[in-house]
Scaffold this motif. Structure first.
Motif, mmCIF file in Angstrom:
data_model
loop_
_atom_site.group_PDB
_atom_site.id
_atom_site.type_symbol
_atom_site.label_atom_id
_atom_site.label_comp_id
_atom_site.label_asym_id
_atom_site.label_seq_id
_atom_site.Cartn_x
_atom_site.Cartn_y
_atom_site.Cartn_z
ATOM 1 N N GLY A 55 0.788 -1.229 0.000
ATOM 2 C CA GLY A 55 0.000 0.000 0.000
ATOM 3 C C GLY A 55 0.817 1.273 0.000
ATOM 4 N N GLN A 56 2.007 1.240 -0.588
ATOM 5 C CA GLN A 56 2.878 2.412 -0.567
ATOM 6 C C GLN A 56 2.726 3.315 -1.787
ATOM 7 O OE1 GLN A 56 7.013 1.741 0.840
ATOM 8 N NE2 GLN A 56 6.409 -0.395 1.124
ATOM 9 N N LEU A 57 1.805 2.980 -2.693
ATOM 10 C CA LEU A 57 1.617 3.783 -3.892
ATOM 11 C C LEU A 57 0.537 4.828 -3.668
ATOM 12 C CD1 LEU A 57 1.668 0.985 -6.633
ATOM 13 C CD2 LEU A 57 3.575 2.399 -5.839
ATOM 14 N N ALA A 58 0.834 6.062 -4.035
ATOM 15 C CA ALA A 58 -0.163 7.128 -3.953
ATOM 16 C C ALA A 58 -1.128 7.015 -5.123
ATOM 17 C CB ALA A 58 0.527 8.490 -3.980
ATOM 18 N N SER A 59 -2.362 7.413 -4.929
ATOM 19 C CA SER A 59 -3.316 7.453 -6.034
ATOM 20 C C SER A 59 -2.953 8.619 -6.956
ATOM 21 C CB SER A 59 -4.731 7.645 -5.509
ATOM 22 O OG SER A 59 -4.899 8.961 -4.992
ATOM 23 N N PRO A 60 -3.333 8.547 -8.238
ATOM 24 C CA PRO A 60 -3.068 9.682 -9.129
ATOM 25 C C PRO A 60 -3.632 10.996 -8.587
ATOM 26 C CG PRO A 60 -3.690 7.767 -10.417
ATOM 27 C CD PRO A 60 -3.890 7.401 -8.971
ATOM 28 N N HIS A 61 -4.825 10.940 -7.967
ATOM 29 C CA HIS A 61 -5.420 12.156 -7.426
ATOM 30 C C HIS A 61 -4.575 12.729 -6.287
ATOM 31 C CE1 HIS A 61 -7.952 14.274 -4.414
ATOM 32 N NE2 HIS A 61 -8.398 14.898 -5.499
ATOM 33 N N ASP A 62 -4.180 11.873 -5.347
ATOM 34 C CA ASP A 62 -3.381 12.356 -4.222
ATOM 35 C C ASP A 62 -2.038 12.903 -4.700
ATOM 36 O OD1 ASP A 62 -5.387 11.664 -2.499
ATOM 37 O OD2 ASP A 62 -4.438 9.814 -1.791
ATOM 38 N N ALA A 63 -1.426 12.232 -5.683
ATOM 39 C CA ALA A 63 -0.157 12.710 -6.226
ATOM 40 C C ALA A 63 -0.335 14.066 -6.903
ATOM 41 C CB ALA A 63 0.406 11.699 -7.214
ATOM 42 N N ALA A 64 -1.429 14.227 -7.644
ATOM 43 C CA ALA A 64 -1.694 15.505 -8.311
ATOM 44 C C ALA A 64 -1.854 16.630 -7.305
ATOM 45 C CB ALA A 64 -2.953 15.386 -9.174
ATOM 46 N N VAL A 65 -2.560 16.363 -6.224
ATOM 47 C CA VAL A 65 -2.749 17.381 -5.183
ATOM 48 C C VAL A 65 -1.408 17.795 -4.596
ATOM 49 C CG1 VAL A 65 -3.692 17.778 -2.876
ATOM 50 C CG2 VAL A 65 -5.109 16.721 -4.638
#
Length: 261
Positions: A229-239
């Motif tokens: 579970g260490q990968l950020a979601s695209p949305h969280d990364a964009a923020v």
């Protein structure tokens, strides 16, 4: 503030699409460049009455695209925008494995999209906005989306590593150019940063996890990142990327990481 202009490459999917969606706000003018237009993004823009233009362009042939962007920018009144930003996000991941297992065409496309396009678009953006009010007032920015692999070599990924390392170093040099120009003219230059966005759950990660481990010794590490579970979601990364873009000290470190304090 008044209107802000954004140009974003690689906006059709993944973090690029998430960044584009976050930028669909009142007062923003957004131009997206990708091989394909994003229907969902266009529908979202219509729903919120956002100013979105999408150009389907192949950055594997970057020179005409950069010239087209420059002409588009020069058509605006130089006083129209309070701020202007270029986000070079597009990239290409070739087949995973030793470099000589990639075709000449694959290697060329990886460097053209990942490095040459970013350099040409940055130069076009700086030329076109040099006389803008936003530039004179220190509100022109270039954000190059880099990677930890530009700073740490990884077997099986030479083309991608090379493109991102080149992006980091041309950013450093361009930032020095802007600093020297500002000192000579007594006016702010553009703030330029090459930013590593962290590890993100995108198609690239799927590609890496599915690679043949015999030519890619780090394959198990990417499987572990997903399972733990260490990968950020695209949305969280964009923020997080956009939060870094809005920092008061943006540009003080030409190469940075979203995880920097």
């Amino acid at each position: 503030m008044g209107e802000s202009l954004f140009i974003l490459t690689g906006a059709s999917r993944g973090m690029g699409a998430a960044i584009a969606e976050e930028l669909l706000q009142p007062g923003h003018v957004l131009l997206c460049l990708s091989r394909h237009t994003n229907t969902a993004l266009q529908e979202r823009a219509s729903a919120v009455n956002a100013n979105l233009t999408q150009w389907p362009r192949d950055l594997a042939e970057p020179a005409p695209v950069a010239d087209e962007v420059e002409a588009w920018l020069r058509a605006f009144d130089s006083a129209r925008f309070d701020a202007a930003t270029l986000i070079n996000n597009a990239g290409v991941l070739t087949r995973i494995g030793p470099m000589d297992e990639c075709s000449t065409a694959e290697l060329s496309v990886a460097l053209r999209v990942g490095l040459e396009a970013a350099m040409l678009l940055t130069a076009s953006f700086l030329r076109a906005t040099r006389g803008w009010r936003a530039m004179r007032e220190g509100r022109c920015k270039v954000l190059n989306v880099s990677s930890g692999l530009g700073r740490r070599a990884m077997a099986g990924s030479a083309p991608y590593c090379a493109a991102k390392a080149g992006m980091d170093h041309f950013t450093r040099a361009a930032a020095l150019d802007e600093s020297h120009r500002a000192a000579a003219q007594g006016l702010p230059g553009a703030a330029i940063v090459s930013l590593a966005p962290g590890v993100i759950d995108t198609d690239m990660q799927t590609h890496l996890r599915g690679a043949d481990g015999s030519g890619f010794p780090d394959q198990r590490n990417f499987v572990q990142l997903k399972s733990s579970g260490q990968l950020a979601s695209p949305h969280d990364a964009a923020v997080r990327v956009l939060a870094y873009l809005s920092r008061d000290d943006f540009g003080s470190h030409p190469t940075a990481d979203v995880r920097d304090a």
